[in-house]
Design an enzyme around this catalytic site. Structure first.
Site, PDB file in Angstrom:
ATOM      1  N   SER A  46     -18.691 -61.054 -42.092  1.00 37.16           N
ATOM      2  CA  SER A  46     -18.535 -59.732 -41.468  1.00 37.16           C
ATOM      3  C   SER A  46     -17.134 -59.355 -41.010  1.00 37.16           C
ATOM      4  O   SER A  46     -16.905 -58.199 -40.675  1.00 37.16           O
ATOM      5  CB  SER A  46     -19.464 -59.616 -40.264  1.00 37.16           C
ATOM      6  OG  SER A  46     -20.748 -59.281 -40.696  1.00 37.16           O
ATOM      7  N   SER A  85     -20.398 -56.641 -41.546  1.00 39.22           N
ATOM      8  CA  SER A  85     -20.858 -55.691 -40.571  1.00 39.22           C
ATOM      9  C   SER A  85     -19.754 -55.063 -39.701  1.00 39.22           C
ATOM     10  O   SER A  85     -20.021 -54.051 -39.042  1.00 39.22           O
ATOM     11  CB  SER A  85     -21.873 -56.368 -39.644  1.00 39.22           C
ATOM     12  OG  SER A  85     -21.268 -57.407 -38.911  1.00 39.22           O
ATOM     13  N   LYS A 138     -15.266 -54.222 -31.706  1.00 38.63           N
ATOM     14  CA  LYS A 138     -16.561 -54.006 -32.359  1.00 38.63           C
ATOM     15  C   LYS A 138     -17.606 -53.822 -31.261  1.00 38.63           C
ATOM     16  O   LYS A 138     -17.542 -54.502 -30.220  1.00 38.63           O
ATOM     17  CB  LYS A 138     -16.878 -55.241 -33.218  1.00 38.63           C
ATOM     18  CG  LYS A 138     -18.143 -55.161 -34.045  1.00 38.63           C
ATOM     19  CD  LYS A 138     -18.325 -56.440 -34.873  1.00 38.63           C
ATOM     20  CE  LYS A 138     -19.526 -56.398 -35.790  1.00 38.63           C
ATOM     21  NZ  LYS A 138     -19.669 -57.631 -36.609  1.00 38.63           N
TER      22      LYS A 138
HETATM   23  N1  LIG Z   1     -23.072 -60.680 -40.095  1.00 34.68           N
HETATM   24  C1  LIG Z   1     -22.449 -60.976 -41.204  1.00 34.68           C
HETATM   25  O1  LIG Z   1     -21.526 -61.789 -41.177  1.00 34.68           O
HETATM   26  C2  LIG Z   1     -22.802 -60.231 -42.434  1.00 34.68           C
HETATM   27  C3  LIG Z   1     -23.862 -60.728 -43.317  1.00 34.68           C
HETATM   28  N2  LIG Z   1     -23.818 -59.907 -44.505  1.00 34.68           N
HETATM   29  C4  LIG Z   1     -25.231 -60.599 -42.707  1.00 34.68           C
HETATM   30  O2  LIG Z   1     -25.846 -59.566 -42.880  1.00 34.68           O
HETATM   31  O3  LIG Z   1     -25.728 -61.495 -42.103  1.00 34.68           O
END
Ligand SMILES: NC(=O)C[C@H](N)C(=O)O
Length: 486
Positions: free
Chosen positions: A175, A151, A76
């Protein structure tokens, strides 16, 4: 070659069926052929990949190969990689070439793996659909009208499309697990502190954790073994031995106690997702597990608590992007304030700005007690819910996400996007590990079963997931793009 799992590739490399160079070249060609459309990579590193593959082949010839030597993967674009652009999906870091490797990157290199490049992601890991990337959205390999989740959407899509056998992700509020579920692959978020965060671009430091995304639990076990462990450069990494995560994969599940949190089967859960999860639980019963309902009574506070804590930490972490030391710098700044203002206004996207504003507000004088402190208190209650549940059962099971992958553009309202995280973010607040495994389909779109364990129970989670994958073939299903040849 690309139809094999990471573990199968490792065996084939060991048996000399093909070399790491051949495998690497094949996957690079697939990325060239398919990724213009999929958009799962931000940066490819073909030259260094082929060099690493040659080193791996030489090590094998010299009898010095380990279990992951020569295996290709992707990272990533949140992991710092020396000499390679590391953007975090943001315009702010579009010009940033990391001067050092993250610990995870270093460990994977020492294990002999071959990185093919850096995968697309929501900007600074803020999002659940990969639509917040400066580099454009990623398509879901199962259905180009659907998002891959976020993400770590690029990592999930690249694995599902057969471009790489595995990729590294990070999980602050879901994410790794949610994109794994949306793309029909296996993704593990380890216990907070299990994997070093050194060199991972910080979003919310008390929640961020890196983990593997691959096709099977067995693959995740091999990768976790390579990246886990104490690191003096991350004071939150835990000084605790790293077990052989592959050692317990085959343990029988007779007597396993499964808890189904009542709150994970309530309003808003898509009936097709619920049916797939309940079917999966039946498979476990046939493997000798017992099932009971449990309660995590503070579940409905998880989203509000997370969306106070994560933005607060983000507003502090992202204050370093000021146009002075690195990252985007506006043209012709008039003075220092103008430099800060315009560099940040131009460099950050909308969702990132929203969270910086929320976080700055909740930490400000007069509001800190009402928001941040309260959220931290709620966080303790959420953690206690899980600890109480694990007094009664060994693992918890439920959906990874309330719906299958949604359409690109379907969740324009930020709050409806935040609600996507309902089953994943409490896990980060509590610091416990969780895994998502493929468990069925809603039409063409995959459904993920989420399995949760207590702190440092990764070996147990991987065992429970692996046994399911021996009894089912959901993880073997592949989208049409993965069957296509170059
Ligand atoms: N970063 C993550 O684990 C995704 C989460 N939906 C966020 O926007 O914080």
């Amino acid at each position: 070659m690309h139809d094999k799992t990471l573990s199968e590739l490792a065996t084939a490399l060991e048996a000399g069926e093909f070399s790491s160079r051949e495998l690497t070249a094949h996957l690079l060609a697939r990325i060239d052929r398919f990724d213009d459309d999929l958009n799962s990579f931000i940066t490819m590193t073909p030259e260094t990949a082929l060099e690493a593959a040659d080193r791996a082949d030489a090590a094998r010839a010299a009898g010095k190969a380990g279990p992951l030597t020569g295996v290709p993967l992707a990272l990533k674009d949140i992991f710092c990689t020396e000499g390679v652009k590391t953007s975090a999906g943001s315009r702010m870091l579009d010009n940033f070439v990391a001067p050092y490797d993250a610990t995870v990157v270093e460990k994977l290199a020492v294990a002999g793996t071959v990185s093919l490049g850096k995968t697309n992601m929501d900007e600074f890991a803020m999002g659940s659909s990969n639509e917040n990337s400066y580099y454009g959205p990623v398509k879901n390999p199962w259905d180009p009208a659907a998002v891959p989740g976020g993400s770590s959407g690029g990592s999930a899509a690249a694995v599902a499309a057969g471009l790489v056998p595995a990729a590294m992700g990070t999980d602050t509020g879901g994410s790794i697990r949610q994109p794994a579920a949306f793309c029909g692959i296996t993704g593990l978020k380890p216990t907070y502190g299990r994997v070093s965060r050194y060199g991972i671009i910080a979003y919310a430091s008390s929640l961020d954790q890196a983990g593997p995304m691959a096709r099977t639990a067995e693959d995740c076990a091999r990768l976790l073994g390579a990246i886990a462990g104490h690191d003096l450069r991350d004071s939150t990494s835990v000084a605790r031995g790293v077990p052989d995560y592959t050692g317990e994969l085959e343990a029988p599940l007779t007597g396993l106690k499964i808890g189904l949190p009542r709150e994970y089967f309530g309003d808003g859960l898509d009936p097709v997702v619920e049916a797939a999860v309940r079917e999966a639980v039946k498979v476990y019963e046939s493997l000798g597990a017992s099932v009971r309902e449990v309660s995590l009574p503070h579940t409905h506070y998880a989203i509000p608590a997370y969306y106070v804590i994560a933005p607060a930490e983000a507003s502090s972490n992202l204050s370093r992007y000021d146009g002075v030391r690195f990252g985007h710098r506006c043209d012709n700044p008039q003075d220092l304030i103008d430099l800060y203002k315009r560099s940040r206004a131009e460099g950050f996207g909308e969702e990132v700005k929203r969270r910086i504003l929320i976080g700055t507000h909740t930490l400000s004088e007069g509001f800190f007690d009402a928001y941040y402190k309260k959220a931290q208190q709620v966080r303790r209650l959420i953690r206690q819910d899980f600890l109480d549940a694990f007094e009664e059962v060994d693992v918890l099971m439920g959906p990874a996400s309330p719906t299958p992958a949604f359409d690109l553009g379907a969740n324009k309202d930020p709050v409806s996007m935040y609600l996507q995280d309902i089953y994943t973010i409490a896990v980060n607040l509590a610091g416990i590990p969780g895994i998502s495994v493929p468990a069925g389909f809603a039409g063409r779109r995959p459904v993920g079963l989420q399995i949760l364990g207590t702190h440092f129970a990764e070996a147990r989670l991987l065992n429970v997931a692996h046994r399911f994958q021996q009894a089912t073939d959901w993880h073997r299903r592949r989208p049409a793009i993965a069957e296509e040849t170059v």
